[in-house]
Scaffold this active site. Structure first.
Site, PDB file in Angstrom:
ATOM      1  N   ASP A  85       0.857  -1.189   0.000  1.00 41.22           N
ATOM      2  CA  ASP A  85       0.000   0.000   0.000  1.00 41.22           C
ATOM      3  C   ASP A  85       0.888   1.231   0.000  1.00 41.22           C
ATOM      4  OD1 ASP A  85      -3.253   0.198   0.647  1.00 41.22           O
ATOM      5  OD2 ASP A  85      -2.134   2.065   0.950  1.00 41.22           O
ATOM      6  N   GLU A 123     -13.966  -8.992  -8.335  1.00 41.27           N
ATOM      7  CA  GLU A 123     -14.242  -9.495  -6.982  1.00 41.27           C
ATOM      8  C   GLU A 123     -15.721  -9.289  -6.654  1.00 41.27           C
ATOM      9  OE1 GLU A 123     -12.367 -11.326  -4.837  1.00 41.27           O
ATOM     10  OE2 GLU A 123     -14.383 -11.411  -4.034  1.00 41.27           O
ATOM     11  N   LEU A 159     -16.993 -10.135  -3.416  1.00 36.71           N
ATOM     12  CA  LEU A 159     -17.221 -10.205  -1.968  1.00 36.71           C
ATOM     13  C   LEU A 159     -18.018  -8.994  -1.483  1.00 36.71           C
ATOM     14  CD1 LEU A 159     -15.246  -7.987  -0.398  1.00 36.71           C
ATOM     15  CD2 LEU A 159     -13.513  -9.672  -0.902  1.00 36.71           C
ATOM     16  N   ASN A 166     -23.172  -6.047 -10.394  1.00 32.94           N
ATOM     17  CA  ASN A 166     -23.482  -5.018  -9.396  1.00 32.94           C
ATOM     18  C   ASN A 166     -24.721  -4.221  -9.794  1.00 32.94           C
ATOM     19  OD1 ASN A 166     -21.444  -5.731  -7.720  1.00 32.94           O
ATOM     20  ND2 ASN A 166     -20.408  -3.767  -7.710  1.00 32.94           N
ATOM     21  N   CYS A 213     -19.566   0.938  -3.431  1.00 34.83           N
ATOM     22  CA  CYS A 213     -19.613   0.226  -4.716  1.00 34.83           C
ATOM     23  C   CYS A 213     -20.850   0.488  -5.553  1.00 34.83           C
ATOM     24  CB  CYS A 213     -19.427  -1.252  -4.463  1.00 34.83           C
ATOM     25  SG  CYS A 213     -17.784  -1.547  -3.788  1.00 34.83           S
ATOM     26  N   ARG A 228     -18.563   4.949   3.621  1.00 38.17           N
ATOM     27  CA  ARG A 228     -18.551   5.555   2.285  1.00 38.17           C
ATOM     28  C   ARG A 228     -19.956   5.512   1.671  1.00 38.17           C
ATOM     29  NH1 ARG A 228     -13.365   2.518  -0.233  1.00 38.17           N
ATOM     30  NH2 ARG A 228     -14.308   0.804   0.938  1.00 38.17           N
TER      31      ARG A 228
HETATM   32  P1  NAD Z   1      -9.961   0.986  -0.470  1.00 35.39           P
HETATM   33  O1  NAD Z   1      -9.951   2.445  -0.636  1.00 35.39           O
HETATM   34  O2  NAD Z   1     -10.372   0.397   0.840  1.00 35.39           O
HETATM   35  O3  NAD Z   1      -8.505   0.395  -0.789  1.00 35.39           O
HETATM   36  C1  NAD Z   1      -7.682   0.843  -1.821  1.00 35.39           C
HETATM   37  C2  NAD Z   1      -6.244   0.896  -1.290  1.00 35.39           C
HETATM   38  O4  NAD Z   1      -5.350   1.161  -2.376  1.00 35.39           O
HETATM   39  C3  NAD Z   1      -6.022   2.020  -0.269  1.00 35.39           C
HETATM   40  O5  NAD Z   1      -5.504   1.458   0.927  1.00 35.39           O
HETATM   41  C4  NAD Z   1      -4.990   2.941  -0.939  1.00 35.39           C
HETATM   42  O6  NAD Z   1      -4.095   3.518  -0.029  1.00 35.39           O
HETATM   43  C5  NAD Z   1      -4.289   1.963  -1.884  1.00 35.39           C
HETATM   44  N1  NAD Z   1      -3.592   2.579  -3.017  1.00 35.39           N
HETATM   45  C6  NAD Z   1      -3.990   3.582  -3.838  1.00 35.39           C
HETATM   46  N2  NAD Z   1      -3.042   3.853  -4.753  1.00 35.39           N
HETATM   47  C7  NAD Z   1      -2.015   3.010  -4.515  1.00 35.39           C
HETATM   48  C8  NAD Z   1      -0.738   2.818  -5.118  1.00 35.39           C
HETATM   49  N3  NAD Z   1      -0.323   3.546  -6.148  1.00 35.39           N
HETATM   50  N4  NAD Z   1       0.059   1.858  -4.613  1.00 35.39           N
HETATM   51  C9  NAD Z   1      -0.319   1.114  -3.556  1.00 35.39           C
HETATM   52  N5  NAD Z   1      -1.525   1.260  -2.950  1.00 35.39           N
HETATM   53  C10 NAD Z   1      -2.361   2.194  -3.410  1.00 35.39           C
HETATM   54  O7  NAD Z   1     -10.875   0.420  -1.653  1.00 35.39           O
HETATM   55  P2  NAD Z   1     -11.647  -0.998  -1.702  1.00 35.39           P
HETATM   56  O8  NAD Z   1     -12.973  -0.872  -1.071  1.00 35.39           O
HETATM   57  O9  NAD Z   1     -10.717  -2.070  -1.264  1.00 35.39           O
HETATM   58  O10 NAD Z   1     -11.894  -1.116  -3.273  1.00 35.39           O
HETATM   59  C11 NAD Z   1     -10.848  -1.376  -4.166  1.00 35.39           C
HETATM   60  C12 NAD Z   1     -11.442  -1.770  -5.504  1.00 35.39           C
HETATM   61  O11 NAD Z   1     -12.163  -2.997  -5.372  1.00 35.39           O
HETATM   62  C13 NAD Z   1     -12.448  -0.762  -6.081  1.00 35.39           C
HETATM   63  O12 NAD Z   1     -12.316  -0.773  -7.475  1.00 35.39           O
HETATM   64  C14 NAD Z   1     -13.787  -1.361  -5.698  1.00 35.39           C
HETATM   65  O13 NAD Z   1     -14.832  -0.980  -6.562  1.00 35.39           O
HETATM   66  C15 NAD Z   1     -13.509  -2.838  -5.829  1.00 35.39           C
HETATM   67  N6  NAD Z   1     -14.367  -3.696  -5.009  1.00 35.39           N
HETATM   68  C16 NAD Z   1     -14.647  -3.344  -3.724  1.00 35.39           C
HETATM   69  C17 NAD Z   1     -15.431  -4.186  -2.938  1.00 35.39           C
HETATM   70  C18 NAD Z   1     -15.778  -3.819  -1.519  1.00 35.39           C
HETATM   71  O14 NAD Z   1     -16.611  -4.488  -0.942  1.00 35.39           O
HETATM   72  N7  NAD Z   1     -15.176  -2.798  -0.943  1.00 35.39           N
HETATM   73  C19 NAD Z   1     -15.888  -5.410  -3.471  1.00 35.39           C
HETATM   74  C20 NAD Z   1     -15.564  -5.734  -4.788  1.00 35.39           C
HETATM   75  C21 NAD Z   1     -14.788  -4.876  -5.550  1.00 35.39           C
HETATM   76  C1  UGA Z   2     -21.719  -5.201  -3.106  1.00 35.86           C
HETATM   77  C2  UGA Z   2     -22.019  -6.534  -3.780  1.00 35.86           C
HETATM   78  O1  UGA Z   2     -23.004  -7.242  -3.035  1.00 35.86           O
HETATM   79  C3  UGA Z   2     -20.763  -7.386  -3.886  1.00 35.86           C
HETATM   80  O2  UGA Z   2     -21.055  -8.577  -4.596  1.00 35.86           O
HETATM   81  C4  UGA Z   2     -19.698  -6.600  -4.625  1.00 35.86           C
HETATM   82  O3  UGA Z   2     -18.483  -7.317  -4.660  1.00 35.86           O
HETATM   83  C5  UGA Z   2     -19.462  -5.265  -3.944  1.00 35.86           C
HETATM   84  O4  UGA Z   2     -20.709  -4.534  -3.844  1.00 35.86           O
HETATM   85  C6  UGA Z   2     -18.522  -4.416  -4.741  1.00 35.86           C
HETATM   86  O5  UGA Z   2     -18.444  -4.514  -5.932  1.00 35.86           O
HETATM   87  O6  UGA Z   2     -17.835  -3.641  -4.102  1.00 35.86           O
HETATM   88  P1  UGA Z   2     -21.331  -4.371  -0.599  1.00 35.86           P
HETATM   89  O7  UGA Z   2     -21.446  -3.004  -1.185  1.00 35.86           O
HETATM   90  O8  UGA Z   2     -20.203  -4.688   0.300  1.00 35.86           O
HETATM   91  O9  UGA Z   2     -21.276  -5.463  -1.785  1.00 35.86           O
HETATM   92  O10 UGA Z   2     -22.649  -4.687   0.228  1.00 35.86           O
HETATM   93  P2  UGA Z   2     -24.130  -5.223  -0.135  1.00 35.86           P
HETATM   94  O11 UGA Z   2     -24.477  -6.261   0.840  1.00 35.86           O
HETATM   95  O12 UGA Z   2     -24.269  -5.564  -1.555  1.00 35.86           O
HETATM   96  O13 UGA Z   2     -25.009  -3.926   0.166  1.00 35.86           O
HETATM   97  C7  UGA Z   2     -24.915  -2.762  -0.620  1.00 35.86           C
HETATM   98  C8  UGA Z   2     -25.998  -1.773  -0.193  1.00 35.86           C
HETATM   99  O14 UGA Z   2     -27.291  -2.237  -0.574  1.00 35.86           O
HETATM  100  C9  UGA Z   2     -26.061  -1.561   1.321  1.00 35.86           C
HETATM  101  O15 UGA Z   2     -26.318  -0.204   1.596  1.00 35.86           O
HETATM  102  C10 UGA Z   2     -27.242  -2.411   1.745  1.00 35.86           C
HETATM  103  O16 UGA Z   2     -27.854  -1.960   2.926  1.00 35.86           O
HETATM  104  C11 UGA Z   2     -28.152  -2.245   0.543  1.00 35.86           C
HETATM  105  N1  UGA Z   2     -29.122  -3.366   0.388  1.00 35.86           N
HETATM  106  C12 UGA Z   2     -28.681  -4.618   0.146  1.00 35.86           C
HETATM  107  C13 UGA Z   2     -30.478  -3.087   0.445  1.00 35.86           C
HETATM  108  O17 UGA Z   2     -30.907  -1.933   0.651  1.00 35.86           O
HETATM  109  N2  UGA Z   2     -31.370  -4.129   0.266  1.00 35.86           N
HETATM  110  C14 UGA Z   2     -30.958  -5.395   0.028  1.00 35.86           C
HETATM  111  O18 UGA Z   2     -31.821  -6.275  -0.139  1.00 35.86           O
HETATM  112  C15 UGA Z   2     -29.584  -5.642  -0.041  1.00 35.86           C
END
Ligand code: NAD
Ligand code: UGA
Length: 444
Positions: A30, A159, A161, A216, A268, A335
């Site tokens: 990171d 991803e 999750l 999504n 997301c 967020r």
């Molecule tokens: P996050 O902000 O929690 O993490 C991103 C990390 O990348 C930060 O810690 C930041 O400091 C680091 N970073 C930025 N630039 C960098 C660099 N040049 N070198 C090294 N590190 C660097 O974000 P997140 O929630 O983990 O999401 C990351 C990606 O995954 C996004 O595209 C998001 O849409 C996707 N995603 C998120 C989720 C989720 O549930 N949060 C699920 C699926 C996919």
């Molecule tokens: C969501 C997707 O579920 C994941 O599969 C995906 O990887 C992720 O976005 C991503 O791309 O980052 P997340 O945002 O962590 O995951 O959480 P969710 O459980 O999907 O909820 C998202 C929002 O929808 C929350 O505010 C939740 O309260 C709301 N929600 C969810 C509803 O209002 N109703 C529902 O029935 C389900």
């Protein structure tokens, strides 16, 4: 296998820990020095159930390492996952600055074959962009004209999750999608995931990127659909919970993601829906359905605020208790939480807000000004003119509602998640308002 993860946030850290758990040696990188310091000291910078013990276990075994050096991690690993943020720009496009920075940094440090894997959610075609960026930034000794003298591949591995159940989701995925251009990339990713014994969907890179957009956006569509149904339920005296149950038994529909509430939030869905609308626009397609999904989501918050105004009458100088701030339960993530818009709207009308969240209050302090953050749910309820339930934390179900009744100035509850059994409140003399329960504000 030696793996590097660039970006150690919600996705990168969980991915790194879980890949170590299934037998790989992982370096999580990171560029935030404070984050790396914490990780090295064994502190988990986020709240994610089940993550901490695994992180400690594999850190101790040296299967999981933390670093701020992309250089060292690139040299050591063959497979490099990119998991940096892809936030929204003002116009809704995904901001890919971090992705480009990382692609450049990897390229400059490449001295042998590397597989770069998009883990971040990126617009379709980003794979091609990364490929070109790497080619253009290779050390001079590895470039002759347009030719690259060191081999590399770019793959997409979106991803799926969810925060709050990220470890469980990663370890037991419904499917793993890998978008590849070469047999070598496919083989490497098959090896990475082999211990999970999950269903693999192997496609080209653009298709894998598209699967993430579509997944999504479809889930967000389900939520806005049921929220629209809830609006009508309130007007005609039907109960959305039973409607969702009755629909959900149909295997073609499914019960998941049919929980009506205050709209989806988080880092997301809002950003990914925006990005897909923009991508469609640029490709020449007006994605009206998805624009509608977004509008309904905004309306849902507005209508919740309207319900509160309707029942409380004057908002100015009223004290409003809030239970739950995080965008969903089991996370500390604030967020784009719906709570932010709702609280700010009420504050603008002159309300005093006192809130409690089990895990998200530290993050909430950065997002919300003028809120009194309370030590527990009872303290938040004390002297308030109404109570809003904005996040469905399981621990709220264990509270003594009789005591809460005694603490509130007016026993009025707005359950923005339909989380509680309304009877529990009604039997204690509360006025209870859920979402789409048919007995709410608009029911007559
Ligand atoms: P996050 O902000 O929690 O993490 C991103 C990390 O990348 C930060 O810690 C930041 O400091 C680091 N970073 C930025 N630039 C960098 C660099 N040049 N070198 C090294 N590190 C660097 O974000 P997140 O929630 O983990 O999401 C990351 C990606 O995954 C996004 O595209 C998001 O849409 C996707 N995603 C998120 C989720 C989720 O549930 N949060 C699920 C699926 C996919
Ligand atoms: C969501 C997707 O579920 C994941 O599969 C995906 O990887 C992720 O976005 C991503 O791309 O980052 P997340 O945002 O962590 O995951 O959480 P969710 O459980 O999907 O909820 C998202 C929002 O929808 C929350 O505010 C939740 O309260 C709301 N929600 C969810 C509803 O209002 N109703 C529902 O029935 C389900």
């Amino acid at each position: 296998m030696e793996i590097a993860i660039i970006g150690s946030g919600y996705v990168g850290l969980v991915t790194g820990v879980c890949l170590a758990h299934i037998g790989h040696t992982v370096t999580c990188v990171d560029n935030n020095p404070e984050k790396v310091r914490k990780l090295k000291a064994g502190e988990v910078p986020i709240y994610e159930p089940g993550l901490e013990p695994l992180m400690h276990k594999y850190s101790k075994m040296k299967r999981l390492n933390f670093s701020s050096s992309i250089e060292a991690a690139t040299k050591k690993a063959t497979v490099i996952f990119i998991a940096v943020g892809t936030p929204s720009k003002k116009n809704g496009d995904a901001d890919l600055t971090y992705i480009e920075n990382v692609a450049r940094a990897i390229a400059r440090n490449m001295d042998s074959y590397k597989l770069l894997v998009e883990k971040s959610t990126v617009p379709v075609q980003t794979g091609n962009r990364i490929e070109r960026t790497v080619a253009l930034n290779l050390p001079a000794k590895f470039r002759r004209g347009n030719k690259c003298l060191v081999e590399f591949d770019v793959a997409s591995n979106p991803e799926f999750l969810r925060e709050g159940s990220a470890v469980e989701d990663f370890m037991n995925p419904d499917r793993i999608v890998i978008g590849v251009k070469s047999r070598r990339a496919e083989q490497l990713l098959r090896e990475v995931y082999a211990p999970l014994k999950a269903r693999l969907v192997v496609t080209n890179v653009a298709t894998a990127e598209m699967i993430k957009h579509a997944s999504n956006s479809f889930l967000a569509t389900k939520i806005s659909f049921i929220n629209s149904v809830a609006q009508i339920c309130d007007r005609v005296g039907a109960d959305v919970l039973s409607v969702a149950e009755g629909m959900g038994y149909d295997r073609r529909i499914g019960r998941a993601f049919l929980n009506a509430g205050i709209g989806y939030g988080g880092s997301c869905f809002p950003k990914d829906v925006d990005a897909f609308v923009r991508l469609a626009e640029k490709s020449g397609y007006d994605f009206k359905l998805l624009k509608g999904v977004r509008d309904v989501n905004e309306q849902q918050k507005a209508s919740f605020i309207h319900l509160i105004e309707d029942k409380l009458w004057i908002i100015k100088d009223k004290t409003i208790a809030i239970w739950g701030l995080a965008f969903k339960a089991d996370t500390d993530d604030m967020r784009r939480a719906a709570s932010i818009d709702i609280i700010q709207a009420l504050q603008e009308e002159g309300a005093r807000v006192q809130a409690f969240d089990p895990k998200a209050m530290d993050n909430a302090r950065h997002e919300l000004k003028g809120v009194k953050f309370c030590a527990d749910a009872y303290a938040a309820a004390k002297g308030a003119d109404c109570l809003l339930v904005l996040t469905e934390w399981e621990e709220f179900k264990r509270l003594d509602l009789k005591r809460v009744r005694g603490l509130l100035r007016q026993a009025v509850v707005f359950d923005g998640r339909n989380f509680f059994d309304d009877k529990l409140f009604v039997d204690l003399g509360f006025e209870y308002h859920g979402i789409g329960r048919g007995r709410g504000a608009h029911a007559s």
